[in-house]
Design a protein around this motif. Sequence first.
Motif, PDB file in Angstrom:
ATOM      1  N   THR A 100       0.836  -1.208   0.000  1.00 58.62           N
ATOM      2  CA  THR A 100       0.000   0.000   0.000  1.00 58.62           C
ATOM      3  C   THR A 100       0.869   1.255   0.000  1.00 58.62           C
ATOM      4  O   THR A 100       0.600   2.203  -0.735  1.00 58.62           O
ATOM      5  CB  THR A 100      -0.923   0.000   1.233  1.00 58.62           C
ATOM      6  OG1 THR A 100      -1.585  -1.260   1.303  1.00 58.62           O
ATOM      7  CG2 THR A 100      -1.959   1.096   1.146  1.00 58.62           C
ATOM      8  N   SER A 101       1.910   1.244   0.829  1.00 60.41           N
ATOM      9  CA  SER A 101       2.765   2.434   0.926  1.00 60.41           C
ATOM     10  C   SER A 101       3.399   2.771  -0.427  1.00 60.41           C
ATOM     11  O   SER A 101       3.408   3.929  -0.842  1.00 60.41           O
ATOM     12  CB  SER A 101       3.874   2.212   1.961  1.00 60.41           C
ATOM     13  OG  SER A 101       3.346   1.842   3.203  1.00 60.41           O
ATOM     14  N   PHE A 128      -3.501   7.585   8.726  1.00 59.02           N
ATOM     15  CA  PHE A 128      -2.590   6.464   8.979  1.00 59.02           C
ATOM     16  C   PHE A 128      -1.152   6.950   8.716  1.00 59.02           C
ATOM     17  O   PHE A 128      -0.896   7.591   7.691  1.00 59.02           O
ATOM     18  CB  PHE A 128      -2.949   5.289   8.063  1.00 59.02           C
ATOM     19  CG  PHE A 128      -2.234   4.021   8.421  1.00 59.02           C
ATOM     20  CD1 PHE A 128      -2.696   3.225   9.456  1.00 59.02           C
ATOM     21  CD2 PHE A 128      -1.094   3.628   7.738  1.00 59.02           C
ATOM     22  CE1 PHE A 128      -2.031   2.053   9.795  1.00 59.02           C
ATOM     23  CE2 PHE A 128      -0.419   2.459   8.080  1.00 59.02           C
ATOM     24  CZ  PHE A 128      -0.898   1.672   9.117  1.00 59.02           C
ATOM     25  N   ASP A 131       0.594   6.994   5.290  1.00 62.05           N
ATOM     26  CA  ASP A 131       0.008   7.918   4.314  1.00 62.05           C
ATOM     27  C   ASP A 131       0.633   9.312   4.456  1.00 62.05           C
ATOM     28  O   ASP A 131       0.943   9.976   3.464  1.00 62.05           O
ATOM     29  CB  ASP A 131      -1.514   7.986   4.487  1.00 62.05           C
ATOM     30  CG  ASP A 131      -2.166   6.634   4.219  1.00 62.05           C
ATOM     31  OD1 ASP A 131      -1.810   5.654   4.900  1.00 62.05           O
ATOM     32  OD2 ASP A 131      -3.031   6.550   3.330  1.00 62.05           O
ATOM     33  N   SER A 168      -7.755   8.658   3.907  1.00 61.70           N
ATOM     34  CA  SER A 168      -8.200   7.284   4.134  1.00 61.70           C
ATOM     35  C   SER A 168      -9.720   7.320   4.172  1.00 61.70           C
ATOM     36  O   SER A 168     -10.302   8.092   4.944  1.00 61.70           O
ATOM     37  CB  SER A 168      -7.673   6.756   5.465  1.00 61.70           C
ATOM     38  OG  SER A 168      -6.275   6.671   5.416  1.00 61.70           O
ATOM     39  N   ASP A 197      -7.211   6.085   0.169  1.00 57.88           N
ATOM     40  CA  ASP A 197      -6.650   4.857   0.731  1.00 57.88           C
ATOM     41  C   ASP A 197      -7.835   4.038   1.252  1.00 57.88           C
ATOM     42  O   ASP A 197      -8.550   4.457   2.162  1.00 57.88           O
ATOM     43  CB  ASP A 197      -5.672   5.196   1.864  1.00 57.88           C
ATOM     44  CG  ASP A 197      -4.940   3.957   2.372  1.00 57.88           C
ATOM     45  OD1 ASP A 197      -5.514   2.850   2.291  1.00 57.88           O
ATOM     46  OD2 ASP A 197      -3.808   4.099   2.868  1.00 57.88           O
ATOM     47  N   SER A 199      -7.717   0.983   2.576  1.00 57.59           N
ATOM     48  CA  SER A 199      -7.247  -0.164   3.363  1.00 57.59           C
ATOM     49  C   SER A 199      -8.296  -0.691   4.332  1.00 57.59           C
ATOM     50  O   SER A 199      -8.412  -1.894   4.530  1.00 57.59           O
ATOM     51  CB  SER A 199      -5.971   0.210   4.116  1.00 57.59           C
ATOM     52  OG  SER A 199      -4.929   0.409   3.195  1.00 57.59           O
ATOM     53  N   HIS A 200      -9.043   0.209   4.968  1.00 58.79           N
ATOM     54  CA  HIS A 200     -10.065  -0.244   5.918  1.00 58.79           C
ATOM     55  C   HIS A 200     -11.472  -0.228   5.326  1.00 58.79           C
ATOM     56  O   HIS A 200     -12.452  -0.317   6.062  1.00 58.79           O
ATOM     57  CB  HIS A 200     -10.005   0.589   7.207  1.00 58.79           C
ATOM     58  CG  HIS A 200      -8.868   0.169   8.085  1.00 58.79           C
ATOM     59  ND1 HIS A 200      -8.971  -0.882   8.969  1.00 58.79           N
ATOM     60  CD2 HIS A 200      -7.599   0.609   8.170  1.00 58.79           C
ATOM     61  CE1 HIS A 200      -7.800  -1.047   9.574  1.00 58.79           C
ATOM     62  NE2 HIS A 200      -6.958  -0.164   9.101  1.00 58.79           N
ATOM     63  N   TYR A 222      -4.154  -7.476   2.706  1.00 55.33           N
ATOM     64  CA  TYR A 222      -4.144  -8.455   3.811  1.00 55.33           C
ATOM     65  C   TYR A 222      -5.154  -8.183   4.908  1.00 55.33           C
ATOM     66  O   TYR A 222      -5.171  -8.866   5.910  1.00 55.33           O
ATOM     67  CB  TYR A 222      -2.733  -8.577   4.405  1.00 55.33           C
ATOM     68  CG  TYR A 222      -2.081  -7.265   4.807  1.00 55.33           C
ATOM     69  CD1 TYR A 222      -2.409  -6.643   6.005  1.00 55.33           C
ATOM     70  CD2 TYR A 222      -1.130  -6.655   3.998  1.00 55.33           C
ATOM     71  CE1 TYR A 222      -1.805  -5.450   6.375  1.00 55.33           C
ATOM     72  CE2 TYR A 222      -0.522  -5.460   4.354  1.00 55.33           C
ATOM     73  CZ  TYR A 222      -0.871  -4.871   5.544  1.00 55.33           C
ATOM     74  OH  TYR A 222      -0.286  -3.688   5.901  1.00 55.33           O
ATOM     75  N   LYS A 223      -5.985  -7.159   4.749  1.00 58.41           N
ATOM     76  CA  LYS A 223      -6.990  -6.863   5.780  1.00 58.41           C
ATOM     77  C   LYS A 223      -8.277  -7.589   5.415  1.00 58.41           C
ATOM     78  O   LYS A 223      -8.316  -8.809   5.409  1.00 58.41           O
ATOM     79  CB  LYS A 223      -7.118  -5.355   5.947  1.00 58.41           C
ATOM     80  CG  LYS A 223      -5.840  -4.776   6.553  1.00 58.41           C
ATOM     81  CD  LYS A 223      -5.793  -3.279   6.612  1.00 58.41           C
ATOM     82  CE  LYS A 223      -4.461  -2.854   7.227  1.00 58.41           C
ATOM     83  NZ  LYS A 223      -4.163  -1.443   7.022  1.00 58.41           N
TER      84      LYS A 223
END
Length: 411
Positions: A100-101, A128, A131, A168, A197, A199-200, A222-223
């Motif tokens: 992600t980064s 995060f 970010d 995010s 982002d 991710s969540h 991976y979440k």
Amino acid sequence: MAWTVTLEEAQQLDAVDPLAFARERFRLPEDTIYLDGNSLGALPKAAPGALAQTAERQWGEDLIASWNKHAWIDWPTRIAATLAPIVGAKPNELLIADSTSVCLFKLLAAAVRARPGRKTIVSQQANFPTDLYVAQGICDMLRLELKAVRAREVLDAIDGETAVATLSHVDYRSAAIYDMAAVNEAAHAAGALTVWDLSHSAGAVELDLDGSGCDLAVGCGYKYLNGGPGAPAFIYVAEGLHNELTNPLQGWMGHAEPFAFVDDYRPAEAINRFLTGTPSILAMAALAAGIDTFDGISMAAVQAKSCKLSQLFVDEVEARCGSEVRLASPPDPGRRGSHVVFAHPESYAVMQALIARGVIGDFRAPDLMRFGFTPLYTRYADVVRAAEILTGILESREWDEPRFRTRAKVT
Ligand SMILES: *Cc1c(COP(=O)(O)O)cnc(C)c1O
């Protein structure tokens, strides 16, 4: 004490849950209540076999021919295409790559370059950390300014100087969710681009990247996508921007003709221009199994269950031990992602005591206990049991032991 749901009542909710079958797609330890799928998704039952097959049959037997024979070369786009219904995008707008980064670096730098003369990147304070670090690094490199403001000030911070706004979608701490369409609209009105982002969000809430006017996005594998520890991430680039944006980390895999081996870089026409080097095939085999856990499942159903699970937990915790903990997430389930945080002055120790009792959540500095609800495998009974166990730990003060205060390297 306020009215609470009994374990039997929760089991009845599980019996009529239209997503209950999906839990069968995972291998989960019997006596664990896993409320951390927002940090590391559980192991899909199909993943070990997929890894073994890729290693033994493909790598082991077909060796380098596998790049063609098993189309390894196309996996970054093929596997990404299976994400399309999960995030509300067209298959050709998605790519699996890097972390992600690194993906964030690529898209932010690409966006800034597409808005020459503009001076700022807008983001949110307490976003995060990676970010903010990536954005700061780009600003240092290109002599721009990072304007990280409070969540409610983001719309006002976007102006004619803004090259890109990066946020995010779901806050990793509070779970507060942004109105994506509103931010995209404000950015576009000012001539800026957006980088989200996810991710969540991806795999937890219903997304419509195309419909809400997103330009660019990244997300974690991976979440909620269950791709395995350190799984590659994904990139979204709206179709209309494909030829306008170029990858700042130019490498041979993003070349129009990687196997022409020419000296001069010429970017691929399609989204693969955002590739850099050789993709990690074994990691992608696991990620593909992770994304496949969503097969045949509508994200509307996932989001509906997510709201019910997290609200049940909030109600149960507040009814049982609401005077000891404070909800630090938005109270309205429609305004948060699929996790909730409760504040307690001894959150670290309380979380360690919970983990010792088989309820796995995590601690987020400075004083938050975070509980993630993954609609594919969390049961209503798990939620009620977790609230009961938390209440017991707070009542008995069993967290108050030196062994629960020693901080591990990873929290
Ligand atoms: C988990 C997470 C990441 C992870 O980044 P990596 O490069 O995979 O370590 C990035 N951004 C947000 C918002 C996250 O929640």
